[in-house]
Design a protein around this motif. Sequence first.
Motif, short mmCIF file in Angstrom:
data_model
loop_
_atom_site.label_atom_id
_atom_site.label_comp_id
_atom_site.label_asym_id
_atom_site.label_seq_id
_atom_site.Cartn_x
_atom_site.Cartn_y
_atom_site.Cartn_z
N LEU A 38 138.67 -17.41 186.98
CA LEU A 38 137.81 -17.43 185.80
C LEU A 38 136.37 -17.83 186.15
CD1 LEU A 38 140.20 -19.01 183.12
CD2 LEU A 38 139.48 -16.62 183.35
N VAL A 39 136.23 -18.60 187.23
CA VAL A 39 134.89 -19.02 187.67
C VAL A 39 134.04 -17.80 187.98
CG1 VAL A 39 133.61 -20.13 189.55
CG2 VAL A 39 135.59 -21.27 188.54
N PHE A 40 134.61 -16.87 188.73
CA PHE A 40 133.84 -15.69 189.12
C PHE A 40 133.75 -14.65 188.01
CE2 PHE A 40 134.75 -17.46 193.32
CZ PHE A 40 133.47 -17.42 193.86
N VAL A 41 134.74 -14.63 187.12
CA VAL A 41 134.64 -13.76 185.93
C VAL A 41 133.45 -14.20 185.08
CG1 VAL A 41 135.71 -13.13 183.74
CG2 VAL A 41 137.07 -13.12 185.84
N ALA A 42 133.38 -15.52 184.82
CA ALA A 42 132.28 -16.06 184.00
C ALA A 42 130.93 -15.87 184.70
CB ALA A 42 132.53 -17.54 183.72
N SER A 43 130.89 -16.12 186.00
CA SER A 43 129.63 -15.99 186.75
C SER A 43 129.13 -14.55 186.77
CB SER A 43 129.82 -16.49 188.19
OG SER A 43 130.22 -17.83 188.21
N ALA A 44 130.05 -13.61 187.02
CA ALA A 44 129.68 -12.20 187.06
C ALA A 44 129.23 -11.71 185.69
CB ALA A 44 130.85 -11.37 187.57
N CYS A 45 129.92 -12.15 184.63
CA CYS A 45 129.55 -11.74 183.27
C CYS A 45 128.18 -12.28 182.88
CB CYS A 45 130.61 -12.19 182.27
SG CYS A 45 132.16 -11.28 182.39
N LEU A 46 127.93 -13.56 183.20
CA LEU A 46 126.64 -14.17 182.88
C LEU A 46 125.51 -13.46 183.63
CD1 LEU A 46 124.87 -16.42 181.66
CD2 LEU A 46 125.43 -17.83 183.65
N THR A 47 125.72 -13.22 184.92
CA THR A 47 124.69 -12.55 185.73
C THR A 47 124.45 -11.14 185.23
OG1 THR A 47 125.42 -13.85 187.64
CG2 THR A 47 124.03 -11.94 188.09
N GLY A 48 125.53 -10.42 184.89
CA GLY A 48 125.40 -9.06 184.37
C GLY A 48 124.69 -9.01 183.03
N ALA A 49 124.97 -10.01 182.16
CA ALA A 49 124.32 -10.07 180.85
C ALA A 49 122.81 -10.28 180.98
CB ALA A 49 124.94 -11.18 180.01
N VAL A 50 122.41 -11.20 181.86
CA VAL A 50 120.98 -11.44 182.08
C VAL A 50 120.33 -10.22 182.72
CG1 VAL A 50 119.28 -12.88 183.30
CG2 VAL A 50 121.30 -13.94 182.26
N ALA A 51 121.05 -9.55 183.61
CA ALA A 51 120.54 -8.32 184.23
C ALA A 51 120.26 -7.26 183.17
CB ALA A 51 121.54 -7.80 185.25
N SER A 52 121.19 -7.13 182.22
CA SER A 52 121.01 -6.15 181.13
C SER A 52 119.80 -6.50 180.27
CB SER A 52 122.27 -6.09 180.26
OG SER A 52 123.38 -5.69 181.02
N LEU A 53 119.62 -7.79 180.00
CA LEU A 53 118.48 -8.23 179.20
C LEU A 53 117.16 -7.91 179.91
CD1 LEU A 53 117.23 -9.79 176.82
CD2 LEU A 53 117.58 -11.90 178.11
N LEU A 54 117.09 -8.20 181.22
CA LEU A 54 115.88 -7.92 181.98
C LEU A 54 115.60 -6.43 182.06
CD1 LEU A 54 116.28 -10.52 184.88
CD2 LEU A 54 114.57 -10.57 183.06
N ARG A 55 116.65 -5.62 182.22
CA ARG A 55 116.48 -4.16 182.25
C ARG A 55 115.96 -3.66 180.91
NH1 ARG A 55 116.45 -0.46 186.23
NH2 ARG A 55 117.62 1.00 184.93
N PHE A 56 116.45 -4.26 179.81
CA PHE A 56 115.98 -3.86 178.48
C PHE A 56 114.51 -4.21 178.30
CE2 PHE A 56 115.10 -5.10 174.06
CZ PHE A 56 115.31 -3.88 173.42
N LEU A 57 114.11 -5.40 178.74
CA LEU A 57 112.72 -5.82 178.61
C LEU A 57 111.77 -4.93 179.41
CD1 LEU A 57 113.14 -9.72 178.86
CD2 LEU A 57 112.65 -8.37 176.80
N GLY A 58 112.29 -4.35 180.49
CA GLY A 58 111.42 -3.52 181.33
C GLY A 58 111.72 -2.04 181.26
N HIS A 59 112.42 -1.62 180.20
CA HIS A 59 112.86 -0.21 180.15
C HIS A 59 111.71 0.78 180.06
CE1 HIS A 59 112.25 -0.93 175.83
NE2 HIS A 59 112.20 0.38 175.68
N ASP A 60 110.59 0.38 179.46
CA ASP A 60 109.46 1.32 179.32
C ASP A 60 108.33 0.99 180.31
OD1 ASP A 60 108.81 -1.11 178.18
OD2 ASP A 60 107.74 -0.23 176.46
#
Length: 484
Positions: A38-60
Amino acid sequence: MINWKLIAKILGSLLYLEAFFMALCLVMAAVYGENDLLVFVASACLTGAVASLLRFLGHDAENALSRRDAYVVVTLVWVVFSLFGMVPFLISGSVTNLSSAFFETMSGFTTTGATVIDDVEALSHGLLFWRSLMQWIGGLGIVFFTIAVLPSMVGGSVKVFAAEATGPMRSKMHPRLSTNAKWIWSIYLLLTVACGVSFWACGMDWFDATNYSMSTTATGGFSTHNGSVFLASPTIEYLAILFQFLAGINFTLLYLTFFKLRFSAIVRNSEFKLYVATIIVATAWIMYLLITRMGYDVEEALRSSLFQVVSFITTTGLSNTDAGMWPHITWVILGVLMFMGACAGSTTGGFKSIRVLMLLRVLRNEFYHILHPNAVLPVRVGGQAIPQSRLVTLLAFFLLYVIMLLFTTVVMALSGIDITNALTIGFSLMSNVGAGLDTNIGPQMSWADLSDGLKWLCSLLMLVGRLEIMAVLVLFTRSFWKQN
């Protein structure tokens, strides 16, 4: 000014990769059935979520990366990767202190190999694998890895590579940078696999063989056992010497030698000859001291001295004995090797042999000028004349390196650390060695003993050492942030 939207987009893309590597650790956690799944599930999900947010902020964002943006990207990538890389340690509770967790992660990615975890064997297999994986990713550079795997992910890759690459000279094997990166990473992967299989074939269990192969070829030094002492058979120690030595050679040179079969390239290479000559001289000197002063037999003296010499010059930090018990003159020899480092374009840290060679040739020319003031003497390396501007940069880099080393030593000494450990810490951090003259920092001291403030300073110094000072310190200059 700074294109923050594009930088956010690039950071988001790179964090997806980090999330993927965290997911790989899930496999290790599942294989051993430990409680870190669960440690790595939570870590991967958190990192992926922030990655998606940063990609959205820089999409244009406009895909036009300036040289200034490139330096910001490179420094931020290493900091952000370390920030998210420490999450598994914090969630699992294996490291409860924020500064210690960041120190451990930065040490991994920069292949420094210094650890604040005194009882490494208490960690789960998933966390041990994550520590080794961090080193392996950072061995040739986080951004450089991305350029090899997904070149379209990093806009302006040539500028970014220039900001992250080590050494004063750039050698290319192919006109396209992405193709270069693929070949170099292929060699790196091949070395890692060959090292792991060799360790396993000689008696290591597959988990230790996998982790030690990543630690050895990345010249990182993290161990799966307490202390950095390489607890193995003489055969495995000789294999570790070989693979550390190969990892210290310029990877472009390895490509030309073993893939293009141009063996003359490695024989004629001035930096490689200095690298080999230094190892031979240092090994013979220490070997003589061990035989005459400590009663070692010839084979044990050869193996112990050669292992330590190769480990220190490649800034790996692994050990097969307690060098802190050796005669004091050996500490000086190993300290010089720690400073010097191996070849540019390898996974190693330090000042680099090519820079030492250039400095020696500058000194030789200056002595000749005393006798022949009107002589025109270009500095040549490998038959190539070095431009004056590059020599100025070299001297500036040397000065900055010495200043940073003295600064670190003074700060550590003022914090109550004895001068031997203070100086050893400076060398370890600036050269990304991570080990002192015994299994910790120095006599009776561990990295965990440092205060929180010193751990943050050490983390910065590891980053400065890995990105070769200029790429980080330029961000702290006024001119960098000026509009024009």
